[in-house]
Design a protein around this motif. Structure first.
Motif, short mmCIF file in Angstrom:
data_model
loop_
_atom_site.label_atom_id
_atom_site.label_comp_id
_atom_site.label_asym_id
_atom_site.label_seq_id
_atom_site.Cartn_x
_atom_site.Cartn_y
_atom_site.Cartn_z
N ALA A 195 0.95 -1.18 0.09
CA ALA A 195 0.08 0.08 -0.10
C ALA A 195 0.80 1.30 -0.01
O ALA A 195 0.70 2.15 -0.72
CB ALA A 195 -0.84 0.13 1.15
N ARG A 196 2.15 1.26 0.52
CA ARG A 196 2.77 2.55 0.81
C ARG A 196 3.21 2.58 -0.83
O ARG A 196 3.62 3.84 -0.96
CB ARG A 196 3.75 2.19 1.76
CG ARG A 196 3.50 1.97 3.29
CD ARG A 196 4.51 2.02 4.19
NE ARG A 196 5.18 3.25 4.33
CZ ARG A 196 5.57 3.79 5.40
NH1 ARG A 196 6.02 3.01 6.25
NH2 ARG A 196 6.43 4.87 5.44
N ILE A 197 3.99 1.67 -1.30
CA ILE A 197 4.28 1.70 -2.65
C ILE A 197 3.43 2.30 -3.43
O ILE A 197 3.71 3.17 -4.47
CB ILE A 197 4.71 0.35 -3.35
CG1 ILE A 197 6.21 -0.35 -2.40
CG2 ILE A 197 5.10 0.34 -4.61
CD1 ILE A 197 6.38 -1.78 -2.44
N ALA A 198 2.09 1.95 -3.19
CA ALA A 198 1.18 2.43 -4.22
C ALA A 198 0.62 3.95 -4.22
O ALA A 198 0.72 4.73 -4.99
CB ALA A 198 -0.16 1.84 -3.97
N VAL A 199 0.76 4.23 -2.92
CA VAL A 199 0.52 5.68 -2.43
C VAL A 199 1.70 6.72 -2.85
O VAL A 199 1.48 7.68 -3.45
CB VAL A 199 0.27 5.71 -1.14
CG1 VAL A 199 -0.28 7.35 -0.55
CG2 VAL A 199 -1.17 4.99 -0.55
N ARG A 200 2.73 5.81 -2.65
CA ARG A 200 4.13 6.80 -2.85
C ARG A 200 3.94 7.00 -4.48
O ARG A 200 4.55 8.27 -4.76
CB ARG A 200 5.34 6.26 -2.45
CG ARG A 200 5.81 6.51 -1.16
CD ARG A 200 7.02 6.31 -0.72
NE ARG A 200 7.62 4.94 -1.02
CZ ARG A 200 7.54 4.13 -0.20
NH1 ARG A 200 7.41 4.24 1.24
NH2 ARG A 200 8.02 2.65 -0.48
N HIS A 201 3.81 6.04 -5.22
CA HIS A 201 3.85 6.13 -6.75
C HIS A 201 2.64 7.17 -7.05
O HIS A 201 3.03 8.07 -7.92
CB HIS A 201 3.43 4.81 -7.34
CG HIS A 201 3.12 4.74 -8.80
ND1 HIS A 201 4.15 5.06 -9.66
CD2 HIS A 201 2.06 4.44 -9.47
CE1 HIS A 201 3.51 4.94 -10.94
NE2 HIS A 201 2.19 4.78 -10.90
#
Lengths: 339, 339
Positions: free
Chosen positions: B164-170
């Motif tokens: 989820a963190r990777i998605a939001v950072r993207h």
């Protein structure tokens, strides 16, 4: 309340050892066995399992053998069969055959030994020997969709020929002049029947030639490739009838990539009515199979056989419904009247 | 070769009656029984079944209990488990629980009685009592995805928080200023963890407020409704992280209907990596779970337990991968470097 973990701890053995003693399976040294039994008595341990003894007698089970559960049509069909079976208090277990005959044989044997009361098949490869095997074992069965009919067994499938004719007539009605067909695998009955229905509508038209039919393997990737080929071959193509929805989804992707507008340059219609057709942009017109009814009819036929009633039924063809959506909404007048 | 049909005809009884005599099940009058046996001898009839006697001993079976086979993530996971099990010459049978605990109990009992060697669970409702039941029965099991961990059982799931963190950072990297979250059901661990990962990235940002999180029930319809609500609530929203792909597909539909351009007005990212994300227009960026690896790890852990090795494993978290697709391709520079 004492648990198996406490017994194991007290007796200085593993949980697995206690389980082996409870179930009388596997080797356990007699001194260990005596010690564990002593602990069980002392701690007044009652296995959880005794409380479920009555469940099995209430749990009647049927099985459904499918070619591929990751194909959404079969997954939706499996749900429909489960929902219908629940009405009769039956539990359903699902098995994937990948249309390999040897796997079906294995399942039949395995399911019979495991006291499954009947089987619903969706199978291209089920043959006479397996049916004989089940008859000998007194194992009732019902055949769905792509399964060939042999002897006096029941087969339930959609009216594929009529469905295909409805699809093609719809494409012609919205103004298409040249309608191609992306066909499913020739060895599958529903694919063959839909091909037949397409031919019934276009064979006599002046533009028609067999090269307007391209195989697409019932898959998204196959639908894409077939469409690329059709676009190269027939610049004047303005309609596509895909033999199933997965191929229609692939066709839509290929048309989009080629910059072809759907529905105004090419109108597109699929077959099956799986839920993914409502997720694309534009949404896909499709000939919907009555998936819920499929489940109900299959289960009720199987129940008759399980009860031992002699059923001799012919091929039962369920009626399909054209779902008109944006992928064929070309002409305002026609689309308006069609809703 | 004589068939059961020929025997039945010759003895003037039904195939079902011959089957009952062969299997010694059900009542058949003794005179009829004698007559049929006589015909069997005279015609030298050999049941097909005798040729399959050896199959059962070779067929080891495990079961997989899933919440819903018509959810494509579970259907794809089931395929992965089957493919992995085949490497060990195991057959898999699938059971739908709908996340109802009582159905799981029924399956556990039913599968144990039917000599299934182990069970893979994807279940929110599996509790301590059922696990104790399986331990007592010596029935090995492995837990996947949404199943809570109890005691020293193994649970295998994706690294949902990091994903989820990777998605939001993207989404932030491609230029989004206000990123909403469509959350899955609070009672499901993966949904909760993805929610947590979203919060980890945005909680400290000045614009953030809990009303940027809207529930979407892990379904297409839920994702649509949530998006409609978000569009009304936040006209300045320019990014959505959906807690699963089905909700992302719903969000895309809602955005399209509202005339909002994806990705230029609102960029969109899902989670799971199911194949439908490659069928939408634009294709959906998603955090892909390693579905194939999931199957392999689950089966190999179960095999260790079936062999009787004592396995005490913690929660095993598999790594996820961001699949960058057109639904977040907003800025040429970033999308170029991101591939």
């Amino acid at each position: 309340m004492t648990t198996i973990h406490e017994v194991a701890k007290q007796a200085r053995v593993s949980v697995a050892t206690v389980s082996r003693i409870l179930n009388e399976t596997g080797y356990v040294r007699s001194t260990v066995k005596a010690r564990v039994r002593q602990v069980i008595r002392e701690m007044n341990y009652k296995p959880e399992v005794t409380r479920y003894e009555s469940i099995d007698s209430q749990t009647a089970t049927i099985a459904m053998i499918l070619p591929d559960i990751s194909n959404p049509f079969f997954a939706e069909l499996a749900r429909a069969v489960e929902d219908a079976a629940r009405e009769y208090d039956y539990t359903v277990i699902l098995c994937n055959s990948d249309d390999f005959g040897f796997r079906e044989k294995t399942y039949i044997h395995l399911l019979h030994r495991r006291a499954v009361e009947g089987i619903i098949f969706v199978s291209r490869t089920l043959g006479e020997r397996e049916m004989t095997l089940m008859e000998e074992q007194g194992l009732p069965f019902v055949l769905l969709d792509r399964t060939p009919r042999i002897g006096d067994t029941s087969v339930i499938r959609s009216n594929n020929v009529d469905g295909a004719r409805i699809a093609v007539r719809h494409l012609l009605e919205v103004g298409c002049q040249r309608v191609a067909h992306i066909a499913g695998p020739v060895e599958l009955i529903p694919a063959m029947e839909r091909h037949r229905g397409y031919l019934d509508e276009v064979e006599s038209l002046s533009w028609f030639h067999p090269s307007w039919i391209v195989p697409g393997g019932f898959s998204v990737a196959g639908g894409m490739k077939a469409t690329q080929l059709l676009l190269e071959r027939f610049p004047d193509m303005d309609g596509i009838f895909a033999g199933n929805d997965l191929m229609a989804v692939g066709a839509l992707k290929a048309l989009h990539r080629a910059g072809v507008d759907v529905p105004f340059q090419v109108a597109l219609c699929g077959f099956d009515g799986i839920s993914v057709t409502a997720l694309t942009e534009p949404e896909l017109t499709t000939v919907a199979q009555p998936i819920e009814e499929f489940g109900k009819v299959a289960v009720s036929e199987l129940m008759l056989r399980i009860k031992g009633e002699e059923v001799v039924s012919p091929v039962e063809e369920l009626e399909v419904t054209l779902l008109k959506r944006d992928s064929t909404r070309r002409i305002q007048g026609v689309s308006g009247s069609g809703r």
